[in-house]
Design a protein around this motif. Sequence first.
Motif, PDB file in Angstrom:
ATOM      1  N   ARG A 157       1.463   7.407  21.361  1.00  0.00           N
ATOM      2  CA  ARG A 157       2.796   8.009  21.566  1.00  0.00           C
ATOM      3  C   ARG A 157       2.709   9.182  22.537  1.00  0.00           C
ATOM      4  O   ARG A 157       3.572   9.353  23.408  1.00  0.00           O
ATOM      5  N   ALA A 158       1.629   9.980  22.401  1.00  0.00           N
ATOM      6  CA  ALA A 158       1.447  11.130  23.291  1.00  0.00           C
ATOM      7  C   ALA A 158       1.327  10.693  24.751  1.00  0.00           C
ATOM      8  O   ALA A 158       1.627  11.445  25.670  1.00  0.00           O
ATOM      9  N   LYS A 159       0.885   9.425  24.940  1.00  0.00           N
ATOM     10  CA  LYS A 159       0.773   8.888  26.307  1.00  0.00           C
ATOM     11  C   LYS A 159       2.036   8.143  26.724  1.00  0.00           C
ATOM     12  O   LYS A 159       2.031   7.408  27.721  1.00  0.00           O
ATOM     13  N   GLY A 160       3.083   8.240  25.915  1.00  0.00           N
ATOM     14  CA  GLY A 160       4.352   7.609  26.289  1.00  0.00           C
ATOM     15  C   GLY A 160       4.490   6.157  25.883  1.00  0.00           C
ATOM     16  O   GLY A 160       5.432   5.475  26.300  1.00  0.00           O
ATOM     17  N   ARG A 161       3.560   5.674  25.059  1.00  0.00           N
ATOM     18  CA  ARG A 161       3.646   4.278  24.621  1.00  0.00           C
ATOM     19  C   ARG A 161       4.491   4.179  23.346  1.00  0.00           C
ATOM     20  O   ARG A 161       4.753   5.190  22.690  1.00  0.00           O
ATOM     21  N   THR A 162       4.904   2.949  23.021  1.00  0.00           N
ATOM     22  CA  THR A 162       5.677   2.712  21.796  1.00  0.00           C
ATOM     23  C   THR A 162       4.892   1.764  20.897  1.00  0.00           C
ATOM     24  O   THR A 162       5.007   0.545  21.019  1.00  0.00           O
ATOM     25  N   PRO A 163       4.067   2.346  20.018  1.00  0.00           N
ATOM     26  CA  PRO A 163       3.253   1.482  19.153  1.00  0.00           C
ATOM     27  C   PRO A 163       4.039   0.949  17.955  1.00  0.00           C
ATOM     28  O   PRO A 163       4.961   1.595  17.471  1.00  0.00           O
ATOM     29  N   TYR A 164       3.662  -0.224  17.491  1.00  0.00           N
ATOM     30  CA  TYR A 164       4.196  -0.776  16.247  1.00  0.00           C
ATOM     31  C   TYR A 164       2.999  -1.090  15.352  1.00  0.00           C
ATOM     32  O   TYR A 164       2.120  -1.872  15.733  1.00  0.00           O
ATOM     33  N   ILE A 165       2.971  -0.448  14.176  1.00  0.00           N
ATOM     34  CA  ILE A 165       1.849  -0.664  13.254  1.00  0.00           C
ATOM     35  C   ILE A 165       2.182  -1.785  12.277  1.00  0.00           C
ATOM     36  O   ILE A 165       3.230  -1.764  11.640  1.00  0.00           O
ATOM     37  N   ILE A 166       1.286  -2.765  12.190  1.00  0.00           N
ATOM     38  CA  ILE A 166       1.409  -3.794  11.157  1.00  0.00           C
ATOM     39  C   ILE A 166       0.697  -3.258   9.915  1.00  0.00           C
ATOM     40  O   ILE A 166      -0.527  -3.223   9.856  1.00  0.00           O
ATOM     41  N   HIS A 167       1.488  -2.778   8.947  1.00  0.00           N
ATOM     42  CA  HIS A 167       0.935  -2.226   7.703  1.00  0.00           C
ATOM     43  C   HIS A 167       0.793  -3.332   6.679  1.00  0.00           C
ATOM     44  O   HIS A 167       1.775  -3.976   6.324  1.00  0.00           O
ATOM     45  N   LEU A 168      -0.414  -3.536   6.179  1.00  0.00           N
ATOM     46  CA  LEU A 168      -0.635  -4.629   5.226  1.00  0.00           C
ATOM     47  C   LEU A 168      -0.822  -4.138   3.801  1.00  0.00           C
ATOM     48  O   LEU A 168      -0.844  -4.925   2.860  1.00  0.00           O
ATOM     49  N   GLY A 169      -0.969  -2.842   3.614  1.00  0.00           N
ATOM     50  CA  GLY A 169      -1.252  -2.307   2.275  1.00  0.00           C
ATOM     51  C   GLY A 169      -0.005  -2.242   1.410  1.00  0.00           C
ATOM     52  O   GLY A 169       1.124  -2.418   1.886  1.00  0.00           O
ATOM     53  N   PRO A 170      -0.210  -1.990   0.099  1.00  0.00           N
ATOM     54  CA  PRO A 170       0.921  -1.812  -0.807  1.00  0.00           C
ATOM     55  C   PRO A 170       1.763  -0.626  -0.345  1.00  0.00           C
ATOM     56  O   PRO A 170       1.249   0.291   0.299  1.00  0.00           O
ATOM     57  N   GLY A 171       3.054  -0.655  -0.629  1.00  0.00           N
ATOM     58  CA  GLY A 171       3.927   0.435  -0.206  1.00  0.00           C
ATOM     59  C   GLY A 171       4.660   0.126   1.091  1.00  0.00           C
ATOM     60  O   GLY A 171       5.504   0.894   1.536  1.00  0.00           O
ATOM     61  N   HIS A 172       4.310  -1.000   1.710  1.00  0.00           N
ATOM     62  CA  HIS A 172       5.018  -1.429   2.917  1.00  0.00           C
ATOM     63  C   HIS A 172       5.593  -2.815   2.652  1.00  0.00           C
ATOM     64  O   HIS A 172       4.929  -3.635   2.028  1.00  0.00           O
ATOM     65  N   PRO A 173       6.816  -3.081   3.119  1.00  0.00           N
ATOM     66  CA  PRO A 173       7.390  -4.398   2.842  1.00  0.00           C
ATOM     67  C   PRO A 173       6.511  -5.511   3.410  1.00  0.00           C
ATOM     68  O   PRO A 173       6.108  -5.428   4.573  1.00  0.00           O
ATOM     69  N   PRO A 174       6.173  -6.501   2.601  1.00  0.00           N
ATOM     70  CA  PRO A 174       5.286  -7.580   3.080  1.00  0.00           C
ATOM     71  C   PRO A 174       6.059  -8.590   3.931  1.00  0.00           C
ATOM     72  O   PRO A 174       6.336  -9.712   3.505  1.00  0.00           O
ATOM     73  N   LEU A 175       6.363  -8.175   5.158  1.00  0.00           N
ATOM     74  CA  LEU A 175       7.143  -9.029   6.067  1.00  0.00           C
ATOM     75  C   LEU A 175       6.503 -10.405   6.246  1.00  0.00           C
ATOM     76  O   LEU A 175       7.182 -11.405   6.432  1.00  0.00           O
ATOM     77  N   GLY A 176       5.154 -10.415   6.199  1.00  0.00           N
ATOM     78  CA  GLY A 176       4.445 -11.681   6.418  1.00  0.00           C
ATOM     79  C   GLY A 176       4.791 -12.734   5.389  1.00  0.00           C
ATOM     80  O   GLY A 176       4.759 -13.936   5.679  1.00  0.00           O
ATOM     81  N   ALA A 177       5.125 -12.305   4.182  1.00  0.00           N
ATOM     82  CA  ALA A 177       5.470 -13.268   3.129  1.00  0.00           C
ATOM     83  C   ALA A 177       6.686 -14.096   3.542  1.00  0.00           C
ATOM     84  O   ALA A 177       6.830 -15.253   3.129  1.00  0.00           O
ATOM     85  N   LEU A 178       7.542 -13.523   4.378  1.00  0.00           N
ATOM     86  CA  LEU A 178       8.737 -14.263   4.821  1.00  0.00           C
ATOM     87  C   LEU A 178       8.337 -15.515   5.603  1.00  0.00           C
ATOM     88  O   LEU A 178       9.035 -16.529   5.565  1.00  0.00           O
TER      89      LEU A 178
END
Length: 349
Positions: A157-178
């Motif tokens: 982000r500090a370099k002006g990029r727009t990262p998207y983190i794929i969070h797989l741990g508990p506490g994040h919606p398990p989008l992959g299950a869809l």
Amino acid sequence: MLIGKLDDLPRSILAHTPTPVDEMPNLAKFVEAERASGACRLYAKRDDCTGLGMGGNKIRQLEFYIGEAVARDADTILITGAVQSNFVRSAAAAARKAGMDCHIQLEERVANPSSQYRRSGNVLLDRILGATLHSFPEGENEAGADRALEDIAGGLRAKGRTPYIIHLGPGHPPLGALGYVVAAREIFGQINETDLNIHEIVVASGSGATHAGLLFGLRALGCDIPVKGICVRRAKDQQTPRIINRCQEVADMLDMDNPVRNEDIEINDDVLAPGYGKINDAVLHAIKAAAHCEGIILDPVYTGRTMAGFLSRARQAKAGQNLMFIHTGGQPAVFGYEDVLGPMLSSSL
Ligand SMILES: *Cc1c(COP(=O)(O)O)cnc(C)c1O
């Protein structure tokens, strides 16, 4: 067939679908010799054939993560996982297809890894895909690995990029299950079109996204086929609440009532010992049986273990029953396990 908000959520099509359902008659004959009575039919849902970046179940799961990343105008995908992770390799391929970069953090979960484990298989593919690789020294520190990934995102982000983190741990919606709710709809369509009467489905239960999504999707469609989850990482007493939670999270994401009852969640950890990624006799037997009978390649971490559970179910099944194995892919990992697997292959089946 509508399932809640499923078709309204952001999704990028990545997988070759529908994947085939193949009958495994030679394997059924092989198991018959070990059975008390009568014949069974065995089928494989070939989700190893989802195409992109050598395929597997993660391609379906990534359709919803990449969909969200695109919706947020991300230019870089970030993900953390085991050194021979199929998920991070699939994420690298999916990022490229979406025109994005990929940063991968590899966690040292295996003690004293061989040079093949560190360099071949999925790691080689990560590098061919041009992902930026980072190393995280602790294997079982989910929170620490997540923080380290956040740090990498902060740097981008500090370099002006727009990262998207794929969070797989508990506490994040398990989008992959869809992705596996979608797969359930596909399987339901395939078995109805061909009048295939399936009495049981056997699937790997790791993070649980595949197991929970599949079970949720079938029940949401009013389909009552039992789904047996085979533990590949955690024991049954830890995995059961995980699947219960994942199903509720899927219901929340889809804005609908949870159709999965607790008694629908069937989990077996008989073939888990001695632990994640370790090859036992049943896993070795299953890898050889699928290969020698059907020419189907399985990996030692996930699909070999799941096939061991599947064969055990097939030995117990009543005559005339039809069982379906979900082949979730993972073949590139066999090259990372050559030093362990190779010497075990000399004995006959
Ligand atoms: C990740 C993976 C699994 C387990 O899937 P989950 O959704 O994490 O439970 C099974 N098989 C293969 C080949 C995998 O890569």
